[in-house]
Design an enzyme around this catalytic site. Structure first.
Site, mmCIF file in Angstrom:
data_model
loop_
_atom_site.group_PDB
_atom_site.id
_atom_site.type_symbol
_atom_site.label_atom_id
_atom_site.label_comp_id
_atom_site.label_asym_id
_atom_site.label_seq_id
_atom_site.Cartn_x
_atom_site.Cartn_y
_atom_site.Cartn_z
ATOM 1 N N GLY A 293 -9.633 4.889 2.373
ATOM 2 C CA GLY A 293 -10.200 5.375 3.436
ATOM 3 C C GLY A 293 -11.442 4.768 3.779
ATOM 4 O O GLY A 293 -12.486 5.219 4.270
ATOM 5 N N SER B 171 -12.393 2.975 6.396
ATOM 6 C CA SER B 171 -12.814 2.734 7.757
ATOM 7 C C SER B 171 -13.976 3.895 7.995
ATOM 8 O O SER B 171 -13.615 5.013 8.014
ATOM 9 C CB SER B 171 -11.836 2.956 8.662
ATOM 10 O OG SER B 171 -10.797 2.048 8.672
ATOM 11 N N ASN C 270 -10.065 -0.348 0.697
ATOM 12 C CA ASN C 270 -9.133 -0.501 1.548
ATOM 13 C C ASN C 270 -9.642 -0.141 2.871
ATOM 14 O O ASN C 270 -10.206 0.893 3.132
ATOM 15 C CB ASN C 270 -8.158 0.533 1.266
ATOM 16 C CG ASN C 270 -7.385 0.221 0.163
ATOM 17 O OD1 ASN C 270 -7.460 -0.600 -0.707
ATOM 18 N ND2 ASN C 270 -6.334 0.991 -0.295
ATOM 19 N N VAL C 271 -9.325 -1.262 3.867
ATOM 20 C CA VAL C 271 -9.749 -0.950 5.329
ATOM 21 C C VAL C 271 -8.408 -1.108 6.109
ATOM 22 O O VAL C 271 -7.649 -2.155 6.164
ATOM 23 C CB VAL C 271 -10.860 -1.872 5.712
ATOM 24 C CG1 VAL C 271 -11.014 -1.786 7.184
ATOM 25 C CG2 VAL C 271 -12.000 -1.986 4.688
ATOM 26 N N ASP D 4 0.939 -1.246 -0.075
ATOM 27 C CA ASP D 4 0.167 -0.076 0.138
ATOM 28 C C ASP D 4 0.919 1.481 -0.039
ATOM 29 O O ASP D 4 1.884 1.165 0.520
ATOM 30 C CB ASP D 4 -0.850 -0.029 1.276
ATOM 31 C CG ASP D 4 -2.116 0.951 1.098
ATOM 32 O OD1 ASP D 4 -2.481 1.156 0.025
ATOM 33 O OD2 ASP D 4 -2.452 1.257 2.330
ATOM 34 N N HIS E 120 -8.169 8.801 4.905
ATOM 35 C CA HIS E 120 -7.763 7.882 5.706
ATOM 36 C C HIS E 120 -8.011 8.075 6.945
ATOM 37 O O HIS E 120 -7.732 9.203 7.728
ATOM 38 C CB HIS E 120 -6.115 7.675 5.524
ATOM 39 C CG HIS E 120 -5.543 7.454 4.085
ATOM 40 N ND1 HIS E 120 -4.969 8.137 3.447
ATOM 41 C CD2 HIS E 120 -6.162 6.149 3.548
ATOM 42 C CE1 HIS E 120 -4.746 7.200 2.092
ATOM 43 N NE2 HIS E 120 -5.456 6.306 2.225
ATOM 44 N N GLY E 121 -8.114 7.284 8.014
ATOM 45 C CA GLY E 121 -8.450 7.281 9.287
ATOM 46 C C GLY E 121 -9.955 7.483 9.639
ATOM 47 O O GLY E 121 -10.704 7.121 8.771
ATOM 48 N N THR F 26 -7.506 1.559 9.308
ATOM 49 C CA THR F 26 -7.794 2.056 10.682
ATOM 50 C C THR F 26 -8.790 1.156 11.417
ATOM 51 O O THR F 26 -8.589 0.776 12.660
ATOM 52 C CB THR F 26 -8.291 3.524 10.789
ATOM 53 O OG1 THR F 26 -7.256 4.254 9.867
ATOM 54 C CG2 THR F 26 -8.172 4.235 11.842
HETATM 55 P P1 13P Z 1 -8.509 3.791 6.345
HETATM 56 O O1 13P Z 1 -7.483 3.622 7.431
HETATM 57 O O2 13P Z 1 -9.575 4.717 6.532
HETATM 58 O O3 13P Z 1 -9.216 2.461 6.588
HETATM 59 O O4 13P Z 1 -7.876 3.814 5.019
HETATM 60 C C1 13P Z 1 -7.371 2.801 4.523
HETATM 61 C C2 13P Z 1 -6.615 2.988 3.246
HETATM 62 O O5 13P Z 1 -7.303 3.649 2.406
HETATM 63 C C3 13P Z 1 -5.255 2.097 3.119
HETATM 64 O O6 13P Z 1 -4.346 2.753 1.787
#
Ligand code: 13P
Length: 284
Positions: free
Chosen positions: A209, A211, A230-231, A82, A180-181, A233
């Site tokens: 992002g 999460s 993508n998950v 990633d 992200h986060g 956080t």
């Molecule tokens: P989150 O941390 O918001 O889940 O984002 C994950 C991400 O996009 C990693 O590239």
């Protein structure tokens, strides 16, 4: 099975209108948890590590563990790097057994992003490795990449089309309003923009992002062409909070095999939830 490139998984997902969940893992137990979740729910799976986790665990340990997961599994599994800005590290990971990589040059001008992505695509093609790149700038914090809210920028649909044509990249992560986060409020997702990008670009799109995005928003993104979510956080926090709770409740428990087991189950359940939301259960 062996680890496979994420390209066929994602092409199929975009074609069939579902998303494949991709999880950032940092420990063996987290990796096992999402692999077991995939097996149990008959989902294709993308295991991911950040550059920070590569430094923390070592490429050889990660590839070894991912290969073991793939060998045990009857569902397809890919291993993805990633958000990497370092060309040499990307080469190392591809040669060591990663089957998918992200070259992230979103902080640089379009031309430089094109040039670097093209370089990675050339090598990746020969090794049958998927390549993901980012356009626009996804806000928030991922490892040691911090993008302030004011610096975040949405991807331009016309640029997305040109970028894919110029680079030959096999998956594209356009910034469309997620971050992200953990979100402070609800994310402001630009669904029209996703639709415009998807109309111009036929490679699978990647939703960063993942999460904390409300379930109906995830489903809408997926229906518009986001074939990978993508998950990071949420599963990291769930794993750590489970450990914290376990130590608070049983301070005398000093056996990692005992306290890790509970945390692993929590990550596994959360992973199945995310897979269900993306619509990839029973798609393996
Ligand atoms: P989150 O941390 O918001 O889940 O984002 C994950 C991400 O996009 C990693 O590239």
């Amino acid at each position: 099975m062996t680890l496979i490139s994420s390209t066929p998984l994602l092409v199929e997902a975009r074609k069939e209108g579902y998303g494949v969940a991709a999880f950032n893992v940092h420990t063996l137990e987290m990796l096992q948890a999402v692999a077991e979740a995939a097996e149990e729910s008959r989902s294709p799976l993308i295991l991911q590590t950040t550059v920070g986790t590569v430094k923390h665990l070592g490429i050889d340990y990660i590839v070894g563990a991912a290969k073991a997961a793939a060998k045990r599994a009857s569902v397809p599994i890919a291993l993805h790097l990633d958000h990497c800005q370092d060309f040499d590290l990307i080469l190392k990971c591809m040669h060591a057994g990663y089957t998918s990589v992200m070259i992230d040059q979103s902080m640089h001008p379009f031309e430089r992003n094109v040039e670097m992505t093209k370089k990675v695509v050339e090598v990746a093609r020969a090794l049958n490795v998927n390549v993901e790149a980012e356009l626009g700038k996804v806000g928030g914090v991922e490892d040691d990449i911090h993008v302030d809210e004011d610096a975040a920028a949405l991807a331009d649909p016309e640029e997305c089309q040109r970028f894919v044509e110029l680079t030959g990249v096999t998956t594209l992560a356009p910034a469309i309003g997620t971050a992200h986060g953990i979100y402070k409020g609800e994310p402001k997702i630009d669904f029209d923009r996703i639709q415009q990008i998807a109309a111009r670009v036929d490679v699978p799109l990647v939703l960063h992002g993942g999460s904390g995005i409300p379930g109906d928003h995830v489903k809408r993104c997926v229906s518009l062409g986001m074939a990978k979510m993508n998950v990071a956080t949420e599963i990291k926090n769930a794993f750590s909070l489970a450990l914290q709770r376990s130590f608070a409740e049983r301070p005398d428990e000093l056996d990692p095999r005992s306290y890790m087991a509970g945390a692993k189950e929590i990550v596994k359940a959360l992973a199945i939830e995310k897979m269900t939301l993306c619509g990839c259960t029973n798609k393996a």
